[in-house]
Write an enzyme that holds these catalytic residues in place. Sequence first.
Site, mmCIF file in Angstrom:
data_model
loop_
_atom_site.group_PDB
_atom_site.id
_atom_site.type_symbol
_atom_site.label_atom_id
_atom_site.label_comp_id
_atom_site.label_asym_id
_atom_site.label_seq_id
_atom_site.Cartn_x
_atom_site.Cartn_y
_atom_site.Cartn_z
ATOM 1 N N ASP A 58 -8.385 -6.208 -5.545
ATOM 2 C CA ASP A 58 -8.091 -5.085 -4.982
ATOM 3 C C ASP A 58 -8.852 -3.862 -6.043
ATOM 4 O O ASP A 58 -8.830 -3.863 -7.034
ATOM 5 C CB ASP A 58 -6.507 -4.642 -4.988
ATOM 6 N N SER A 71 0.877 -1.164 0.024
ATOM 7 C CA SER A 71 -0.005 -0.066 0.145
ATOM 8 C C SER A 71 0.907 1.308 0.013
ATOM 9 O O SER A 71 1.799 1.390 -0.806
ATOM 10 C CB SER A 71 -0.906 -0.019 1.240
ATOM 11 N N HIS A 107 -6.367 -6.566 -1.242
ATOM 12 C CA HIS A 107 -5.236 -5.681 -1.163
ATOM 13 C C HIS A 107 -4.008 -6.144 -0.135
ATOM 14 O O HIS A 107 -2.874 -5.978 -0.235
ATOM 15 C CB HIS A 107 -5.736 -4.425 -0.214
#
Length: 452
Positions: A370, A171, A429
């Site tokens: 994601d 991320s 994610h």
Amino acid sequence: MDMSYYQLALLPLLLLLLLCLVSLHACSAASITAGTPDGSELWGYVEIRPKAHLFWWYYKSPQRTSTPTKPWPTILWLQGGPGASGVGLGNFLEMGPLDVNLKPRNSTWLQKADLIFVDNPVGTGYSYVEDNSLFVTSDWEQAADATTLLKALVDEVPTLRSSPLFLVAESYGGKYAATLGVSVARAARAGELNVTLGSVALGDSWISPEDFTLAYTPLLLAVSRLDDNAGDEADKKAETVKKQIAAGQWAAAQTSWEVLLGFIATKSGNVDVYNFLLDSGMDPVAANTPAGSSQSSSPAMRYSTYLQGQDSSPDSNTIDGIMNGVIKQKLKIIPSDFTWGEQSDSVYNALIDELLSYGVNVTVYNGQVDVICSTDGAEAWVQKLKWDGLKTFLSLPRQPLYCGDSQGTKAFVRSYKNLHFYWILGAGHFVPADQPCIALSMISSITQSPAS
């Protein structure tokens, strides 16, 4: 993890305190380190600037041998957020040796490499500042702090001198990895840092906000989470974000982006931004993170958005509970009045180009489902690289990957020279948590672990 274990873990600290009584100079050092008696774990604080303290935790792999067939790798994990705790989240929720219930994790990356988790930047997790003016305000500032940390760890963790270092991120941590990777490469080339940078791996990483924002509508239309009417309006809002980024209107772009995400939530049946197969709050990683913090820069990029009311007492089996309870007791060196938690600038493709030009291996990996950092967005920013091998890279076919005894394709990979891209099927994610088998196989390939 009984009390006798904690008492043993306290021994290095007691020895340090005894040394302080003998020599005042020893107490003025910029770092403090403790660990287990057998040296399999080390942890500590490094004062990377006066009154600014970064916390780190090192695990030595049980698979490491004294005479490995090739150099044994070390992974430095960089969590996202910004401001999410790698020592807590990456460690206990994704790939550390124990899960949030303090049970052994079968898919721990410790099978393939030594692991270092860090609460980066200062103010995150167990890391702290003594003056709020000492928080970093840019990715390059955190890179400078993390480079200072590594310079100290070369002495605290001697295996780093002979162990190739792999920066692996998730991320917003991808921004940290890109800037830190360049900082480490420059420092190593200048003879200022005695480490070998093995690779930089960017997992579902928030490298190009513009490309990810523009990918939301077509992705959610394709999987039926938005209809055409909502898609048209979402596209308009995304274009506003794009224009504000181009004009350097960062605060306005941030606000417009959050408005877009709110609109998508309303029109999509509250889709989970980490996994479009789920609704908000259903993601198993997010469901184990601490109750929300209003300090994080964006509700979509922090790990605690949907968890109001979760039990965070020191005795609870939540990440918040263990970090403020049993783990804090084990570590011993955390200030007694300190509470673990989350606390809450752009990376350009030129940084990735610089790493590629140095010959550093760069890996991009992305979860198929994601949303917030979608695969389409990642492909878009990769295609903007100025690297001279990009055209050939894009022309090559992908290779399917399988895992263990399970049937079916689990991922695809494309590689050319020192650029690699992994498409991880069925993952959102949080790739290491969503698809642990193929994630472990991937990290083994990235590090070229002798345990492969």
